[in-house]
Every structure is written in C-alpha cells, then in structure tokens.
Design an enzyme around this catalytic site. Structure first.
Site, PDB file in Angstrom:
ATOM      1  CB  VAL A 251       3.205   5.953  -2.699  1.00  0.00           C
ATOM      2  CG1 VAL A 251       1.746   5.548  -2.854  1.00  0.00           C
ATOM      3  CG2 VAL A 251       3.350   6.978  -1.564  1.00  0.00           C
ATOM      4  CG  ASP A 252       7.894   3.536   0.673  1.00  0.00           C
ATOM      5  OD1 ASP A 252       8.039   2.497  -0.008  1.00  0.00           O
ATOM      6  OD2 ASP A 252       7.508   3.522   1.861  1.00  0.00           O
TER       7      ASP A 252
ATOM      8  CG  HIS B 219      -2.620   2.790  -2.442  1.00  0.00           C
ATOM      9  ND1 HIS B 219      -2.516   2.715  -1.072  1.00  0.00           N
ATOM     10  CD2 HIS B 219      -3.790   2.182  -2.755  1.00  0.00           C
ATOM     11  CE1 HIS B 219      -3.580   2.092  -0.584  1.00  0.00           C
ATOM     12  NE2 HIS B 219      -4.357   1.759  -1.587  1.00  0.00           N
TER      13      HIS B 219
ATOM     14  CB  CYS C 265      -0.865  14.072 -23.144  1.00  0.00           C
ATOM     15  SG  CYS C 265       0.638  14.189 -22.122  1.00  0.00           S
TER      16      CYS C 265
ATOM     17  CD  GLN D  79      -2.604  -1.240   2.603  1.00  0.00           C
ATOM     18  OE1 GLN D  79      -3.665  -0.641   2.744  1.00  0.00           O
ATOM     19  NE2 GLN D  79      -2.053  -1.958   3.585  1.00  0.00           N
TER      20      GLN D  79
ATOM     21  CG  LEU E 153       6.710  -4.265  10.379  1.00  0.00           C
ATOM     22  CD1 LEU E 153       6.338  -5.689  10.040  1.00  0.00           C
ATOM     23  CD2 LEU E 153       5.910  -3.785  11.566  1.00  0.00           C
TER      24      LEU E 153
ATOM     25  CB  CYS F  43       0.288  14.551 -18.382  1.00  0.00           C
ATOM     26  SG  CYS F  43      -0.710  15.883 -19.120  1.00  0.00           S
TER      27      CYS F  43
ATOM     28  CB  CYS G 253       0.049  18.135 -23.778  1.00  0.00           C
ATOM     29  SG  CYS G 253      -0.555  17.662 -22.137  1.00  0.00           S
TER      30      CYS G 253
END
Length: 306
Positions: free
Chosen positions: A133-134, A149, A160, A131, A292, A157, A211
């Site tokens: 985003v690193d 995620h 485009c 989960q 952990l 973008c 764009c």
C-alpha cells in the site's frame, strides 16, 4: 539458443542445483547472484506478471510483516470490523498512523522497484500486482501496477464515499493535534507507529471535510474483502501471462496465494524470489532466497533492460 527466448524447460530443475544449494521438494533453491540465470531465462520469455509483497519495500525502509523467519512481527493489525464500529479504535488507528506517516511518506523506490520498472518498459514484464500500500511501484514509474490492497496515500469517506489525499488529511490532523508526533516513534509495516494508550486517548480525529462522516484509509483492512472487480482484473492479467514472478511475499494470506495457485493450475511457470519460506514454495518451478534489490537489478542487467 537466444537467452532472451527460452522455453519453460529452461527453468532449472532440482538436478541442476549447484553444489551446496539447499533445494527441497524439487525446487531450485539457490543462494547467490550467479544463480539468477533461471530467473533471467524465465523473464526472457517476455510477458511475465509480477506479484509483489512487503519484502520488496524493506530496502526502502518500510518494515515487512514477517521477515525471513516467517513469524509475524509484534502488534495486532486493525480489522475492518473494529474500525467501523469503534470510535476508540478509529482514534487509536489515526493517532498511530498520523505519527508514522512522515517516515512512510518519505520512503522512495529502491533498486528492486526500479528494476521491475525497467523490465516493464522492456516488455519482459507486462503488469504488476502489488499487495503493498506504499505506492512505490507507481513512484518508480510503473504504469501497469494494480494496488490489490489499495494505497495509504488516499483516504475515503465511509459515508459519502468521497476520496481525498492523505497529504490533505495530514495537514488537518496536524492542525488538530499540534505537537503530537513523536520523532522517536518506530515505523511499523502498515505505516503506523506504536504509541502508549494515554497519549492516544487525547488524539482528535478529523471527519470528512464534505459530509462530516468517518474517514478510512483507502486500503483493504484485515477482515475486509478486496473489491471483486479488482480481483477479476488480476485474474485476467495472470490468465494472459506467460509466467508469474513473486517478489518479496510470504504468500501467507490467500489474497496473494490465489494468483500463484491460478498460475500453477494453468501450468504457467512460477518463480518466487523471497528471503524466507513461502506458502507457495511447492508450486514454484524456481525458488530464489535472495535480497530483492540486487537480484532484480542483476536480472534486468542480464536482459538488457537498462
């Protein structure tokens, strides 16, 4: 019996808890590294899928969303709806994200990420659903890591659909906003930093280099759906697994909890290693409240995943 080939019944039941443990609702809730034996037995079956959350990356210096108390840290997350309709919201997002990016980008895999990678190489873990985003699972060398995620290292973008690197955008934003960054800014869970409104107001946002359209980090914002094909792929991974191991997630949002529910319905053993209660505790055969990095390092060592 060979410790590397246990059965589902080898996962400790509440009656096996050591004296002084705080098990509840039939869970094996244990509190020391000596008690990772149940996790070792479950991983020893081979074919586990790992579902990781923000708690796995705190030892890399990236704060999580809730911590051990379960209460969400201060700050309102950006929503997809706000980002797409409000130029001011986009300016606020990119100003904060630009400020926090150097610290976020410097984060490196910790002992927990490295242990998971070794377990993947040894065949005890077949895939990772993260989960986060690193990008730290990939940085640790884990090939089969699905970024549920998305990842902050990429930018897309909205006009485009061109995807580019965050490093490239960082250079462009730095050129547009010389001297903007504050070295004393505190990193937040989503990679940005809190800034005063008057400072944000003067920030210049870079458009798409191709764009001129609106750029968005290639991550799933609150209020935005995870692509259906990605969810289906993760379901397939769970369906073919022999167990599901949750690492560092409170499972507060359905995005991750659905995989635990899927595994439980299929009667796959679920282990949860997290500091603090989770929304999936009542579905777990094994529950460990441990840091952990040390816990996973010890589990990998016992399994010979060097």
């Amino acid at each position: 019996m060979d410790a590397s080939e246990p059965t589902a019944s080898d996962v400790p039941e509440a009656s096996e808890r050591p004296a002084g443990s705080s098990g509840r609702d039939g869970l094996a809730d244990v509190g020391g590294l000596a008690d990772v034996a149940g996790l070792v037995r479950l991983l020893g079956r081979r074919g586990a899928v790992v579902l990781s959350g923000a708690g796995l990356s705190t030892e890399s210096g990236i704060p999580d969303y809730r911590g051990a108390t379960g209460r969400r840290r201060s700050g309102t997350p950006m929503t997809y709806q706000e980002f797409t309709v409000s130029e001011a919201a986009r300016r606020r997002y990119w100003a904060r994200s630009h400020t926090g990016w150097p610290a976020f980008a410097r984060a490196r895999p910790n002992a927990g990420h490295r242990a998971v990678e070794r377990l993947c190489r040894s065949g005890h873990v077949t895939a990772v659903i993260t989960q986060n985003v690193d990008g730290l699972h990939h940085a640790a060398g884990t090939r089969e890591a699905v970024e549920l995620h998305g990842g902050l290292a990429r930018v897309v973008c909205l006009d485009c659909r061109r995807t580019s690197s965050r490093a490239e955008l960082d250079q462009r934003l730095d050129a547009l906003n010389r001297g903007f960054r504050r070295p004393d800014a505190v990193l937040r869970p989503d990679g940005d930093a809190q800034l005063p409104p008057d400072l944000v107001a003067g920030f210049r946002v870079a458009p798409c280099a191709d764009c001129g359209g609106v750029l968005k980090p290639d991550v799933v914002f609150f209020g935005e759906n995870v692509p259906a094909t990605r969810v289906d792929h993760c379901y397939d991974l769970v369906d073919t697994a022999r167990s599901l191991v949750v690492l560092g997630s409170s499972l507060t949002v359905l995005s991750g909890l659905r995989f635990v529910r899927r595994a439980a319905r299929a009667q796959l053993p679920v282990a949860i290693v997290n500091q603090g209660a989770t929304r999936g505790d009542d579905l777990a055969a094994l529950r460990l409240d441990l840091p952990l990095g040390p816990a996973m390092t010890e589990a990998a060592r016992r399994l010979g995943a060097a």
